[in-house]
Design a protein around this motif. Structure first.
Motif, PDB file in Angstrom:
ATOM      1  N   ARG A  20       0.873  -1.228   0.039  1.00  0.00           N
ATOM      2  CA  ARG A  20      -0.118   0.138   0.049  1.00  0.00           C
ATOM      3  C   ARG A  20       1.031   1.158   0.016  1.00  0.00           C
ATOM      4  O   ARG A  20       2.088   1.099   0.675  1.00  0.00           O
ATOM      5  CB  ARG A  20      -0.833  -0.076   1.351  1.00  0.00           C
ATOM      6  CG  ARG A  20      -1.984   1.054   1.145  1.00  0.00           C
ATOM      7  CD  ARG A  20      -3.008   0.743   2.173  1.00  0.00           C
ATOM      8  NE  ARG A  20      -2.346   1.181   3.685  1.00  0.00           N
ATOM      9  CZ  ARG A  20      -2.803   1.266   4.719  1.00  0.00           C
ATOM     10  NH1 ARG A  20      -4.071   0.563   4.842  1.00  0.00           N
ATOM     11  NH2 ARG A  20      -2.211   1.756   5.837  1.00  0.00           N
ATOM     12  N   PRO A  21       0.515   2.185  -0.802  1.00  0.00           N
ATOM     13  CA  PRO A  21       1.206   3.550  -0.828  1.00  0.00           C
ATOM     14  C   PRO A  21       1.255   4.218   0.368  1.00  0.00           C
ATOM     15  O   PRO A  21       0.286   4.166   1.177  1.00  0.00           O
ATOM     16  CB  PRO A  21       0.609   4.425  -2.077  1.00  0.00           C
ATOM     17  CG  PRO A  21      -0.248   3.595  -2.457  1.00  0.00           C
ATOM     18  CD  PRO A  21      -0.704   2.394  -1.952  1.00  0.00           C
ATOM     19  N   THR A  22       2.189   5.163   0.750  1.00  0.00           N
ATOM     20  CA  THR A  22       2.289   5.748   1.865  1.00  0.00           C
ATOM     21  C   THR A  22       1.269   6.802   1.858  1.00  0.00           C
ATOM     22  O   THR A  22       0.660   7.182   3.237  1.00  0.00           O
ATOM     23  CB  THR A  22       3.695   6.342   2.306  1.00  0.00           C
ATOM     24  OG1 THR A  22       4.819   5.594   2.036  1.00  0.00           O
ATOM     25  CG2 THR A  22       4.010   7.369   3.458  1.00  0.00           C
ATOM     26  N   SER A  23       1.053   7.360   0.765  1.00  0.00           N
ATOM     27  CA  SER A  23      -0.273   8.249   0.665  1.00  0.00           C
ATOM     28  C   SER A  23      -0.686   8.183  -0.753  1.00  0.00           C
ATOM     29  O   SER A  23       0.119   7.934  -1.518  1.00  0.00           O
ATOM     30  CB  SER A  23       0.196   9.689   1.116  1.00  0.00           C
ATOM     31  OG  SER A  23       1.411  10.122   0.481  1.00  0.00           O
ATOM     32  N   THR A  24      -1.916   8.843  -1.069  1.00  0.00           N
ATOM     33  CA  THR A  24      -2.326   9.046  -2.278  1.00  0.00           C
ATOM     34  C   THR A  24      -3.024  10.551  -2.475  1.00  0.00           C
ATOM     35  O   THR A  24      -3.619  11.115  -1.473  1.00  0.00           O
ATOM     36  CB  THR A  24      -3.442   7.904  -2.888  1.00  0.00           C
ATOM     37  OG1 THR A  24      -4.632   8.032  -1.591  1.00  0.00           O
ATOM     38  CG2 THR A  24      -2.950   6.580  -2.615  1.00  0.00           C
TER      39      THR A  24
END
Length: 136
Positions: free
Chosen positions: A48-52
């Motif tokens: 999962r990305p750190t943020s989007t």
């Protein structure tokens, strides 16, 4: 003797520069390989990305961040300068590097279009270098 030492230091610096460039190029090549692929596969592979972020045109940006602190050990370098021209001799010059903590960071961003296809990537930081894949 001094020339040999100076040559050794210069040669080591040159080689380390080449290694850094090679790992930076490998990092870029690895990121470039994601262009045109489905973003779901990116998430399956990298997690999962750190943020989007969602852009005004509907595209999304997936950001992966890596931070690492390294501690450098204190070192003392004896520079010849004594009456006999060697180290550990009265009159020598001493250079000391203190204990330091260095922060290494890398932010890798993938732009994903509305069809869920990766269309671009970018990076920022001082530690964006290729590393061996670690199996999760």
């Amino acid at each position: 003797m001094f020339r040999l030492l100076a040559f050794s230091i210069i040669f080591t610096v040159i080689l380390s520069g080449c290694a850094t460039t090679a790992t930076q190029e490998a990092f870029d090549e690895q990121a470039q390989q994601w262009i045109g692929k489905n973003a779901d596969e990116l998430v399956r592979q990298k997690g999962r990305p750190t943020s989007t972020f969602t852009l005004s045109n509907g595209n999304r940006v997936f950001q992966y961040e890596r931070t690492e602190d390294i501690v450098t050990m204190p070192t003392t370098t004896y520079i010849p300068g004594g009456p006999l021209g060697g180290t550990l001799v009265r009159g020598q010059t001493v250079h000391e590097d203190p204990l330091r903590t260095l922060a290494l960071t890398c932010s890798l961003r993938f732009t994903v279009d509305t069809g869920n296809t990766i269309i671009a990537w970018s990076k920022d930081g001082n530690a964006c270098v290729a590393r061996p894949d670690v199996k999760k």
